[in-house]
Design an enzyme around this catalytic site. Structure first.
Site, PDB file in Angstrom:
ATOM      1  N   GLY A 114       0.845  -0.833  -0.378  1.00 24.07           N
ATOM      2  CA  GLY A 114      -0.130   0.043   0.035  1.00 24.07           C
ATOM      3  C   GLY A 114       0.191   1.456  -0.119  1.00 24.07           C
ATOM      4  O   GLY A 114       0.654   2.372  -0.035  1.00 24.07           O
ATOM      5  N   HIS A 115       1.731   0.899   0.079  1.00 26.85           N
ATOM      6  CA  HIS A 115       2.885   2.416  -0.262  1.00 26.85           C
ATOM      7  C   HIS A 115       3.497   2.110  -1.345  1.00 26.85           C
ATOM      8  O   HIS A 115       5.453   1.855  -1.030  1.00 26.85           O
ATOM      9  CB  HIS A 115       3.698   2.316   1.572  1.00 26.85           C
ATOM     10  CG  HIS A 115       2.738   2.824   2.733  1.00 26.85           C
ATOM     11  ND1 HIS A 115       2.115   1.899   3.119  1.00 26.85           N
ATOM     12  CD2 HIS A 115       2.158   3.780   2.597  1.00 26.85           C
ATOM     13  CE1 HIS A 115       1.124   2.064   3.948  1.00 26.85           C
ATOM     14  NE2 HIS A 115       1.762   3.894   3.718  1.00 26.85           N
ATOM     15  N   PHE A 116       4.038   2.393  -2.480  1.00 29.76           N
ATOM     16  CA  PHE A 116       2.457   2.911  -2.427  1.00 29.76           C
ATOM     17  C   PHE A 116       2.596   2.010  -4.197  1.00 29.76           C
ATOM     18  O   PHE A 116       3.763   2.052  -5.099  1.00 29.76           O
ATOM     19  CB  PHE A 116       3.109   4.716  -3.559  1.00 29.76           C
ATOM     20  CG  PHE A 116       2.800   5.237  -1.799  1.00 29.76           C
ATOM     21  CD1 PHE A 116       1.357   6.014  -1.277  1.00 29.76           C
ATOM     22  CD2 PHE A 116       3.499   5.855  -1.112  1.00 29.76           C
ATOM     23  CE1 PHE A 116       0.923   6.499  -0.046  1.00 29.76           C
ATOM     24  CE2 PHE A 116       3.407   6.760  -0.409  1.00 29.76           C
ATOM     25  CZ  PHE A 116       2.535   6.629   0.577  1.00 29.76           C
TER      26      PHE A 116
END
Length: 156
Positions: free
Chosen positions: A41-43
């Protein structure tokens, strides 16, 4: 010595030099593996290791290099006094950290710096307390409650 803990990262921190307070800093190293679950999720498409994960690695190294650990003591992180992020950390980076320790108010404080091969990544100050030390029964939350009650009594 290797430190492993439960947290937002899966990797381990290796103590390179335990250091000597007042003489030389402690040093640790960790490799930020591309398989860390936080990268999902990053990124997506441009993976950056979140600052909270850098703090986690630094905190693990701090616990592993904590000076004068009393047998049976339960040292815990009680504050992240400050954090400053200077450059991003990417998958595959080797994160090296240095710790300068000082004794204060019965606990330990450390000034930590973390760096990747590109240079400084973060500066972090941490505070640790021994929760099993005599007088530690009144934890920070209990002391805060006592302070609030005392202020309330003064107002009345």
């Amino acid at each position: 010595m290797t430190a492993v803990a439960c947290g937002p990262v899966d990797g381990t921190v290796e103590v390179v030099d335990p250091g000597v307070p007042g003489e030389r800093p402690a040093r640790c190293v960790a490799v930020v593996d591309a398989s860390e679950k936080v990268f999902a999720g990053h990124f997506p498409g441009f993976a950056i290791f979140p600052g909270v994960c850098v703090v986690e690695y630094v905190q693990r190294g701090a616990l592993a290099t904590l000076p004068e650990r009393e047998p049976g003591g339960r040292w815990v992180l009680t504050a992240v006094e400050s954090s400053r992020f200077l450059s991003p950390v990417y998958p595959g980076d080797e994160l090296t950290s240095e710790y300068v320790w000082s004794r204060k108010d019965g606990g330990w404080r450390c000034r930590a710096s973390a760096a990747s091969g590109r240079g400084p990544a973060a500066q972090i100050r941490l505070r640790f307390e021994n929760r099993d030390a005599p007088g530690a029964a009144a934890g920070a939350g209990e002391r805060r409650d006592q302070d609030v009650r005392a202020r309330g009594a003064d107002a009345g």
